[in-house]
Design an enzyme around this catalytic site. Structure first.
Site, PDB file in Angstrom:
ATOM      1  N   ARG A  73       0.830  -1.201   0.000  1.00 61.08           N
ATOM      2  CA  ARG A  73       0.000   0.000   0.000  1.00 61.08           C
ATOM      3  C   ARG A  73       0.866   1.253   0.000  1.00 61.08           C
ATOM      4  O   ARG A  73       1.973   1.263   0.527  1.00 61.08           O
ATOM      5  CB  ARG A  73      -0.898   0.053   1.248  1.00 61.08           C
ATOM      6  CG  ARG A  73      -1.807  -1.146   1.443  1.00 61.08           C
ATOM      7  CD  ARG A  73      -2.888  -1.197   0.373  1.00 61.08           C
ATOM      8  NE  ARG A  73      -3.840  -2.256   0.619  1.00 61.08           N
ATOM      9  CZ  ARG A  73      -3.753  -3.481   0.101  1.00 61.08           C
ATOM     10  NH1 ARG A  73      -2.724  -3.800  -0.669  1.00 61.08           N
ATOM     11  NH2 ARG A  73      -4.671  -4.374   0.339  1.00 61.08           N
ATOM     12  N   ASP A  90       3.963  -2.930   3.322  1.00 62.99           N
ATOM     13  CA  ASP A  90       3.211  -4.175   3.285  1.00 62.99           C
ATOM     14  C   ASP A  90       2.608  -4.315   4.661  1.00 62.99           C
ATOM     15  O   ASP A  90       3.241  -4.795   5.583  1.00 62.99           O
ATOM     16  CB  ASP A  90       4.160  -5.341   2.971  1.00 62.99           C
ATOM     17  CG  ASP A  90       3.451  -6.674   2.909  1.00 62.99           C
ATOM     18  OD1 ASP A  90       2.227  -6.728   3.112  1.00 62.99           O
ATOM     19  OD2 ASP A  90       4.142  -7.672   2.653  1.00 62.99           O
ATOM     20  N   TYR A  91       1.392  -3.807   4.849  1.00 64.16           N
ATOM     21  CA  TYR A  91       0.856  -3.714   6.204  1.00 64.16           C
ATOM     22  C   TYR A  91      -0.242  -4.702   6.541  1.00 64.16           C
ATOM     23  O   TYR A  91      -0.850  -4.605   7.585  1.00 64.16           O
ATOM     24  CB  TYR A  91       0.426  -2.286   6.538  1.00 64.16           C
ATOM     25  CG  TYR A  91      -0.852  -1.794   5.908  1.00 64.16           C
ATOM     26  CD1 TYR A  91      -0.820  -1.034   4.769  1.00 64.16           C
ATOM     27  CD2 TYR A  91      -2.099  -2.062   6.483  1.00 64.16           C
ATOM     28  CE1 TYR A  91      -1.969  -0.543   4.201  1.00 64.16           C
ATOM     29  CE2 TYR A  91      -3.255  -1.581   5.910  1.00 64.16           C
ATOM     30  CZ  TYR A  91      -3.188  -0.824   4.771  1.00 64.16           C
ATOM     31  OH  TYR A  91      -4.341  -0.352   4.216  1.00 64.16           O
ATOM     32  N   HIS A  92      -0.514  -5.658   5.697  1.00 64.51           N
ATOM     33  CA  HIS A  92      -1.543  -6.660   6.040  1.00 64.51           C
ATOM     34  C   HIS A  92      -0.906  -7.942   6.463  1.00 64.51           C
ATOM     35  O   HIS A  92       0.109  -8.343   6.042  1.00 64.51           O
ATOM     36  CB  HIS A  92      -2.464  -6.900   4.853  1.00 64.51           C
ATOM     37  CG  HIS A  92      -3.464  -5.807   4.672  1.00 64.51           C
ATOM     38  ND1 HIS A  92      -3.386  -4.923   3.649  1.00 64.51           N
ATOM     39  CD2 HIS A  92      -4.538  -5.465   5.381  1.00 64.51           C
ATOM     40  CE1 HIS A  92      -4.403  -4.068   3.723  1.00 64.51           C
ATOM     41  NE2 HIS A  92      -5.102  -4.389   4.785  1.00 64.51           N
TER      42      HIS A  92
END
Length: 92
Positions: A73, A90-92
């Site tokens: 994101r 990459d935060y998930h």
């Protein structure tokens, strides 16, 4: 206009086209997204098809996110009409 960055790699890519610090396969889309973000006056200006603009919660409240690819994101906030704290994560 983009006024500040959190991610050194995305800033380097935006300012000089240097891909060190980003996923090279994301370069084309990031280029479009950063161009749009630099011209945006509000988060709503980033609501392009397929970018999945949405507000964030928790520690990143008042920040927004758009999808680059997969879990990657581009996140940002707005202060007046300037994008600030632009990050690539990459935060998930």
């Amino acid at each position: 206009m983009i006024r500040s960055f959190r991610h050194a790699g995305i800033e380097r890519f935006f300012r000089a086209g240097n891909k060190r610090g980003i996923q090279p396969k994301h370069a084309q889309k990031l280029s479009l997204q950063l161009f749009a973000l630099n011209r945006a006056k509000s988060a709503a200006d980033m609501n392009a098809p397929g970018w999945f603009l949405h507000p964030l919660k928790g520690e990143l409240r008042n920040h927004w996110s758009i999808r680059v690819s997969g879990n990657w994101r581009l996140t940002f906030a707005f202060e007046d009409e300037d994008a600030i704290l632009v990050d690539y994560q990459d935060y998930h």
